[in-house]
Scaffold this active site. Structure first.
Site, mmCIF file in Angstrom:
data_model
loop_
_atom_site.group_PDB
_atom_site.id
_atom_site.type_symbol
_atom_site.label_atom_id
_atom_site.label_comp_id
_atom_site.label_asym_id
_atom_site.label_seq_id
_atom_site.Cartn_x
_atom_site.Cartn_y
_atom_site.Cartn_z
ATOM 1 N N LYS A 182 -11.989 -9.907 4.010
ATOM 2 C CA LYS A 182 -11.129 -9.592 5.160
ATOM 3 C C LYS A 182 -11.704 -10.354 6.350
ATOM 4 O O LYS A 182 -12.900 -10.249 6.627
ATOM 5 C CB LYS A 182 -11.114 -8.087 5.448
ATOM 6 C CG LYS A 182 -10.285 -7.295 4.445
ATOM 7 C CD LYS A 182 -10.297 -5.818 4.780
ATOM 8 C CE LYS A 182 -9.451 -5.035 3.768
ATOM 9 N NZ LYS A 182 -9.764 -3.598 3.797
ATOM 10 N N ASP A 189 -15.235 -3.782 -1.153
ATOM 11 C CA ASP A 189 -14.534 -4.095 0.092
ATOM 12 C C ASP A 189 -15.452 -3.866 1.291
ATOM 13 O O ASP A 189 -16.083 -4.800 1.777
ATOM 14 C CB ASP A 189 -13.258 -3.249 0.204
ATOM 15 C CG ASP A 189 -12.495 -3.502 1.503
ATOM 16 O OD1 ASP A 189 -12.780 -4.511 2.175
ATOM 17 O OD2 ASP A 189 -11.612 -2.696 1.853
ATOM 18 N N THR A 195 0.822 -1.210 0.000
ATOM 19 C CA THR A 195 0.000 0.000 0.000
ATOM 20 C C THR A 195 0.852 1.255 0.000
ATOM 21 O O THR A 195 1.834 1.348 0.754
ATOM 22 C CB THR A 195 -0.925 0.006 1.230
ATOM 23 O OG1 THR A 195 -1.739 -1.170 1.195
ATOM 24 C CG2 THR A 195 -1.816 1.231 1.252
ATOM 25 N N LEU A 245 -4.871 -3.021 9.355
ATOM 26 C CA LEU A 245 -3.502 -2.916 9.871
ATOM 27 C C LEU A 245 -3.381 -3.958 10.969
ATOM 28 O O LEU A 245 -3.871 -3.762 12.082
ATOM 29 C CB LEU A 245 -3.249 -1.515 10.402
ATOM 30 C CG LEU A 245 -2.745 -0.528 9.357
ATOM 31 C CD1 LEU A 245 -2.606 0.841 9.966
ATOM 32 C CD2 LEU A 245 -1.441 -0.974 8.732
ATOM 33 N N GLU A 302 -10.927 -0.044 -5.791
ATOM 34 C CA GLU A 302 -11.529 -0.674 -4.615
ATOM 35 C C GLU A 302 -12.454 0.306 -3.900
ATOM 36 O O GLU A 302 -12.078 1.451 -3.646
ATOM 37 C CB GLU A 302 -10.395 -1.127 -3.677
ATOM 38 C CG GLU A 302 -10.844 -1.895 -2.471
ATOM 39 C CD GLU A 302 -9.665 -2.423 -1.659
ATOM 40 O OE1 GLU A 302 -9.879 -2.787 -0.493
ATOM 41 O OE2 GLU A 302 -8.526 -2.463 -2.182
ATOM 42 N N ASP A 330 -7.483 2.407 -4.203
ATOM 43 C CA ASP A 330 -8.456 2.171 -3.133
ATOM 44 C C ASP A 330 -8.967 3.515 -2.644
ATOM 45 O O ASP A 330 -8.232 4.288 -2.035
ATOM 46 C CB ASP A 330 -7.788 1.396 -1.996
ATOM 47 C CG ASP A 330 -8.770 1.045 -0.883
ATOM 48 O OD1 ASP A 330 -9.969 1.360 -1.015
ATOM 49 O OD2 ASP A 330 -8.326 0.441 0.121
ATOM 50 N N LYS A 369 -3.687 4.528 -2.209
ATOM 51 C CA LYS A 369 -4.809 5.103 -1.469
ATOM 52 C C LYS A 369 -5.185 6.450 -2.077
ATOM 53 O O LYS A 369 -4.340 7.342 -2.227
ATOM 54 C CB LYS A 369 -4.423 5.302 0.002
ATOM 55 C CG LYS A 369 -4.229 3.986 0.759
ATOM 56 C CD LYS A 369 -5.526 3.231 0.944
ATOM 57 C CE LYS A 369 -5.370 2.032 1.859
ATOM 58 N NZ LYS A 369 -6.625 1.289 2.047
#
Length: 367
Positions: free
Chosen positions: A271, A247, A139, A301, A222, A194, A166
């Site tokens: 996830k 997501d 990322t 994270l 995303e 994302d 991001k």
């Protein structure tokens, strides 16, 4: 006859692992991984490990709520049960309390860890065992375009072939960000973006079409719109040629079914913290196989405990074609002995049964 393996108690710990650099998205800025570690003990002297990150802005789960859900509900539901009665344990786990997906996920992976150890098999082999090595993206946090371009180039110099960028804070600047990154890294590197729910549907279509027109070659976008906005998600999917990955819109197998039936997205991100663990994640992979929708596996994270569980799942299922498990690489140290082995973008598994985790350093017990 096989000896039983009964759950005797659940211990909770906190862990703190500083990040190499601050992690910035459209939703938050983070400087360290501050997670809850679950240790499930058995009468055989064998223990299983799990982990839950308090990611209130995404899952609604805080440290306090994770601890309370396990202490007040989950522990009471499953202590005393035999690991052999796995389906029944899972039923009791999921019925013990509404929501609280991260707490359930941490307990779920510790139970799968125990199940693998009970039958003396690595978890990924028990689940299907299709891959020996997986390759993750990394990322790039949202910053000024020049800083993001430098960060992207640094990742490419370390060997990363896929970057997850991001965006979502300012659609005009997002275009500049992506142009700067593409100019810096060239066209041999895959760029996925994302937005973390940062755009409105029409705004997303506008900026994504501009990226198409500039030939930025985006692999996929995303979560361009708010999690609950399934219609907006479908609008974006129908109106741009860049594939769309759902997501935050996918917290459960039911969400996955709805998105796949509506064709509201091209891909689905699994996830463990959103879907309450491996048990439900397997249902989402089965739906992906059924509907022909490829899945990505991602993480919050997180340190190496819960990411190891995600690696086992990714190694087991061919429908998981995209890997976004860079959490441990973003950390400045690894407190876990055993588990998944991260060599920058390459991920392998150490030898061992269950999750293959031998121990965890620097834990602070929660009474």
């Amino acid at each position: 006859m096989e000896a039983s393996m009964k759950i005797t108690d659940i211990e909770l710990y906190s862990i703190s692992v500083p990040l190499r650099t601050p992690f910035k998205t459209a939703l938050r800025t983070v400087n360290a991984v501050e997670d809850i570690i679950v240790k499930i003990n058995t009468d055989e002297g064998v223990c299983g490990y799990g982990e839950a990150p308090p990611t209130g802005v995404i899952t609604g789960d805080t440290s306090g709520s994770i601890i309370a859900a396990i202490r007040n509900h989950i522990e009471k539901a499953i202590v005393g049960m035999d690991i052999e009665d796995f389906e029944e344990i899972m039923e009791k786990l999921h019925k013990s309390v509404i929501g609280n997906y991260s707490a359930k996920a941490a307990v779920d992976m510790a139970l799968y860890d125990l199940f693998g150890q009970k039958w003396e098999i690595p978890l990924y082999k028990h689940l299907g065992g299709s891959k020996k090595e997986i390759i993750t993206d990394i990322t790039v946090s949202v910053n000024e375009p020049e800083e993001m371009a430098a960060d992207a180039l640094d990742a490419v110099n370390k060997g990363y072939k896929t970057l997850k960028i991001k965006v979502g804070k300012d659609s005009k600047k997002d275009l500049q960000r992506m142009q700067a990154i593409r100019d810096a890294v060239g066209y041999e590197v895959d760029l996925r973006i994302d937005a973390n729910q940062g755009w409105q549907a029409k705004e997303a279509v506008k900026v994504l079409r501009q990226m198409e027109d500039k030939g930025l070659m985006i692999e996929f976008v995303e979560q361009p719109v708010a999690a609950h906005d399934f219609e907006g998600l479908k609008y974006v999917t129908d109106n741009v040629s860049i594939p769309v990955l759902a997501d935050e819109s996918v917290f459960s197998p039911m969400d996955a079914v709805k998105i796949m039936q509506l064709r509201a997205a091209d891909y689905v991100n699994i996830k463990l913290m959103k879907c309450a663990g491996i048990h439900n994640a397997l249902k989402i992979t089965a739906l992906g196989e059924l509907y022909g929708v490829e899945c990505m596996i991602g993480c919050m994270l997180e340190a190496n405990v819960s990411v190891t569980a995600a690696v086992h799942l990714a190694m087991a299922k061919n429908i998981i074609t995209k890997i976004d498990l860079d959490g441990p690489v973003l950390c400045s140290e690894n407190p876990v002995v055993g588990g998944a082995i991260f060599d920058n973008y390459r991920i392998n598994m150490s030898d061992g049964t269950g999750l293959a985790i031998k121990g965890i350093q620097n834990l602070q017990k929660i009474n």
